[in-house]
Design a protein around this motif. Structure first.
Motif, PDB file in Angstrom:
ATOM      1  N   ASN A 173       0.818  -1.214   0.000  1.00 38.85           N
ATOM      2  CA  ASN A 173       0.000   0.000   0.000  1.00 38.85           C
ATOM      3  C   ASN A 173       0.854   1.267   0.000  1.00 38.85           C
ATOM      4  O   ASN A 173       0.516   2.247  -0.658  1.00 38.85           O
ATOM      5  CB  ASN A 173      -0.929   0.016   1.210  1.00 38.85           C
ATOM      6  CG  ASN A 173      -1.914  -1.124   1.198  1.00 38.85           C
ATOM      7  OD1 ASN A 173      -1.541  -2.292   1.223  1.00 38.85           O
ATOM      8  ND2 ASN A 173      -3.193  -0.810   1.156  1.00 38.85           N
ATOM      9  N   ALA A 174       1.952   1.231   0.717  1.00 38.92           N
ATOM     10  CA  ALA A 174       2.792   2.418   0.826  1.00 38.92           C
ATOM     11  C   ALA A 174       3.407   2.791  -0.516  1.00 38.92           C
ATOM     12  O   ALA A 174       3.615   3.973  -0.813  1.00 38.92           O
ATOM     13  CB  ALA A 174       3.886   2.190   1.865  1.00 38.92           C
ATOM     14  N   LYS A 175       3.686   1.791  -1.337  1.00 38.18           N
ATOM     15  CA  LYS A 175       4.290   2.031  -2.642  1.00 38.18           C
ATOM     16  C   LYS A 175       3.260   2.047  -3.761  1.00 38.18           C
ATOM     17  O   LYS A 175       3.615   2.244  -4.929  1.00 38.18           O
ATOM     18  CB  LYS A 175       5.343   0.958  -2.936  1.00 38.18           C
ATOM     19  CG  LYS A 175       6.529   0.974  -1.996  1.00 38.18           C
ATOM     20  CD  LYS A 175       7.541  -0.103  -2.390  1.00 38.18           C
ATOM     21  CE  LYS A 175       8.749  -0.078  -1.466  1.00 38.18           C
ATOM     22  NZ  LYS A 175       9.730  -1.132  -1.818  1.00 38.18           N
ATOM     23  N   ASN A 176       1.991   1.789  -3.414  1.00 35.80           N
ATOM     24  CA  ASN A 176       0.935   1.715  -4.431  1.00 35.80           C
ATOM     25  C   ASN A 176       1.319   0.762  -5.551  1.00 35.80           C
ATOM     26  O   ASN A 176       1.151   1.058  -6.744  1.00 35.80           O
ATOM     27  CB  ASN A 176       0.629   3.106  -4.997  1.00 35.80           C
ATOM     28  CG  ASN A 176       0.035   4.023  -3.960  1.00 35.80           C
ATOM     29  OD1 ASN A 176      -0.846   3.630  -3.203  1.00 35.80           O
ATOM     30  ND2 ASN A 176       0.537   5.248  -3.904  1.00 35.80           N
ATOM     31  N   THR A 177       1.831  -0.370  -5.143  1.00 36.00           N
ATOM     32  CA  THR A 177       2.329  -1.357  -6.094  1.00 36.00           C
ATOM     33  C   THR A 177       1.726  -2.716  -5.808  1.00 36.00           C
ATOM     34  O   THR A 177       1.591  -3.113  -4.649  1.00 36.00           O
ATOM     35  CB  THR A 177       3.866  -1.439  -6.040  1.00 36.00           C
ATOM     36  OG1 THR A 177       4.414  -0.152  -6.340  1.00 36.00           O
ATOM     37  CG2 THR A 177       4.403  -2.454  -7.035  1.00 36.00           C
ATOM     38  N   MET A 178       1.383  -3.395  -6.879  1.00 33.88           N
ATOM     39  CA  MET A 178       0.830  -4.750  -6.799  1.00 33.88           C
ATOM     40  C   MET A 178       1.824  -5.706  -7.446  1.00 33.88           C
ATOM     41  O   MET A 178       2.525  -5.319  -8.400  1.00 33.88           O
ATOM     42  CB  MET A 178      -0.504  -4.804  -7.545  1.00 33.88           C
ATOM     43  CG  MET A 178      -1.117  -6.167  -7.677  1.00 33.88           C
ATOM     44  SD  MET A 178      -2.710  -6.126  -8.531  1.00 33.88           S
ATOM     45  CE  MET A 178      -2.224  -5.596 -10.178  1.00 33.88           C
ATOM     46  N   TYR A 179       1.861  -6.915  -6.925  1.00 32.23           N
ATOM     47  CA  TYR A 179       2.796  -7.909  -7.423  1.00 32.23           C
ATOM     48  C   TYR A 179       2.064  -9.190  -7.798  1.00 32.23           C
ATOM     49  O   TYR A 179       1.001  -9.501  -7.250  1.00 32.23           O
ATOM     50  CB  TYR A 179       3.859  -8.230  -6.373  1.00 32.23           C
ATOM     51  CG  TYR A 179       4.599  -7.023  -5.865  1.00 32.23           C
ATOM     52  CD1 TYR A 179       4.207  -6.389  -4.689  1.00 32.23           C
ATOM     53  CD2 TYR A 179       5.683  -6.501  -6.573  1.00 32.23           C
ATOM     54  CE1 TYR A 179       4.878  -5.267  -4.229  1.00 32.23           C
ATOM     55  CE2 TYR A 179       6.362  -5.389  -6.120  1.00 32.23           C
ATOM     56  CZ  TYR A 179       5.957  -4.776  -4.945  1.00 32.23           C
ATOM     57  OH  TYR A 179       6.620  -3.670  -4.492  1.00 32.23           O
ATOM     58  N   LEU A 180       2.653  -9.928  -8.707  1.00 32.56           N
ATOM     59  CA  LEU A 180       2.149 -11.254  -9.042  1.00 32.56           C
ATOM     60  C   LEU A 180       3.340 -12.199  -9.107  1.00 32.56           C
ATOM     61  O   LEU A 180       4.161 -12.115 -10.023  1.00 32.56           O
ATOM     62  CB  LEU A 180       1.412 -11.259 -10.381  1.00 32.56           C
ATOM     63  CG  LEU A 180       0.811 -12.604 -10.786  1.00 32.56           C
ATOM     64  CD1 LEU A 180      -0.245 -13.046  -9.784  1.00 32.56           C
ATOM     65  CD2 LEU A 180       0.218 -12.535 -12.194  1.00 32.56           C
TER      66      LEU A 180
END
Length: 127
Positions: free
Chosen positions: A74-81
């Motif tokens: 959330n802090a980086k506004n990044t999603m991973y797969l």
């Protein structure tokens, strides 16, 4: 407006692993759900997985369950797969998608639920 930038695609042998990232910028305070879809040549775009931004609760397509893991920072506004035990049938262009509307009238496995899309990153799994 929201901008999405994907990275991490590439060529990998069957059984291998890849990790995709999707960084969001802009109106990130309004993220409801983020998801991954993929599209193989000659096929329609299909749901892979999504994650509720506030709770982190994921949902997976049956075809990737147990092999793929979605996560978010959330802090980086990044999603991973994280994709493990890759198969040739996982070969596709992978798109990240973001929903800010949060409508209860459309399931998040439907690509129409998402207002913003990344440019796609290609994943090729060789035999």
């Amino acid at each position: 407006q929201v901008q999405l930038v994907e990275s991490g695609g590439g060529l990998v042998q069957a059984g291998g692993s890849l990790r995709l990232s999707c960084a969001a910028s802009g109106r990130t305070f309004s993220i409801r759900t983020m998801g991954w879809f993929r599209q193989a040549p000659g096929r329609e775009r299909e749901f892979v997985t999504h994650i509720t931004w506030s709770s982190g609760v994921p949902r997976y397509a049956d075809s990737v369950k147990g092999r793929f893991t979605i996560s978010r920072d959330n802090a980086k506004n990044t999603m991973y797969l994280q994709m493990n035990s890759l198969k040739s049938e996982d070969t596709a262009i992978y798109y990240c998608a973001l929903d800010v509307d949060g409508s209860v009238f459309i399931v998040r496995s439907n690509p129409d639920a998402y207002e913003y899309w990344g440019q796609g990153t290609r994943v090729t799994v060789s035999f």
